[in-house]
Design a protein around this motif. Structure first.
Motif, short mmCIF file in Angstrom:
data_model
loop_
_atom_site.label_atom_id
_atom_site.label_comp_id
_atom_site.label_asym_id
_atom_site.label_seq_id
_atom_site.Cartn_x
_atom_site.Cartn_y
_atom_site.Cartn_z
N THR A 22 47.10 40.59 44.04
CA THR A 22 47.17 41.81 43.25
C THR A 22 45.75 42.35 43.09
OG1 THR A 22 46.93 40.59 41.17
CG2 THR A 22 49.18 41.05 41.92
N GLU A 34 43.01 43.37 40.76
CA GLU A 34 42.60 43.16 39.38
C GLU A 34 41.15 43.56 39.22
OE1 GLU A 34 43.42 39.21 38.07
OE2 GLU A 34 45.49 39.27 38.74
N GLN A 92 37.31 43.44 38.72
CA GLN A 92 36.34 42.41 39.08
C GLN A 92 35.15 42.44 38.12
OE1 GLN A 92 36.79 40.12 41.63
NE2 GLN A 92 38.84 41.04 41.56
N GLN A 108 42.15 36.71 31.88
CA GLN A 108 40.94 37.13 32.58
C GLN A 108 40.00 35.93 32.66
OE1 GLN A 108 40.11 40.23 29.70
NE2 GLN A 108 40.44 41.80 31.25
#
Length: 90
Positions: free
Chosen positions: A17, A19, A21, A75
């Protein structure tokens, strides 16, 4: 204190996916103590700023210090510590 962000990739364990960075990291309470818990402040490429709970580790062979952080939203970030007074890079 300088930290070099290590890119984490979960593509072998999860479906790929897109996401945000991490682009910048700050660890104000970093200590060179094995398993020291600290706060990791991360800025992502989408502008989001997050505080993560981090743990300090040291590689047993090279002696390189690093911080790994994660929060409740999943995260995560990993960063290698680089001493500003030492020009040697590993």
């Amino acid at each position: 204190m300088t930290f070099i962000i290590q890119q984490l990739s979960w593509h072998k364990r999860r479906k790929a996916t897109v996401e945000p960075q991490p682009v910048a990291i700050s660890v104000p309470d970093f200590e060179k103590v094995l398993n020291h818990f600290c706060t990791v402040e991360v800025t992502f490429d989408n502008g989001e700023v997050a505080k993560l709970t981090g743990r300090v580790t040291q590689h047993p062979i090279t002696g390189v210090w690093s911080v790994n952080g994660i929060n409740a939203k999943g995260q995560s970030v990993s960063a290698r510590y680089q001493d500003d007074n030492n020009d040697d890079s590993v």
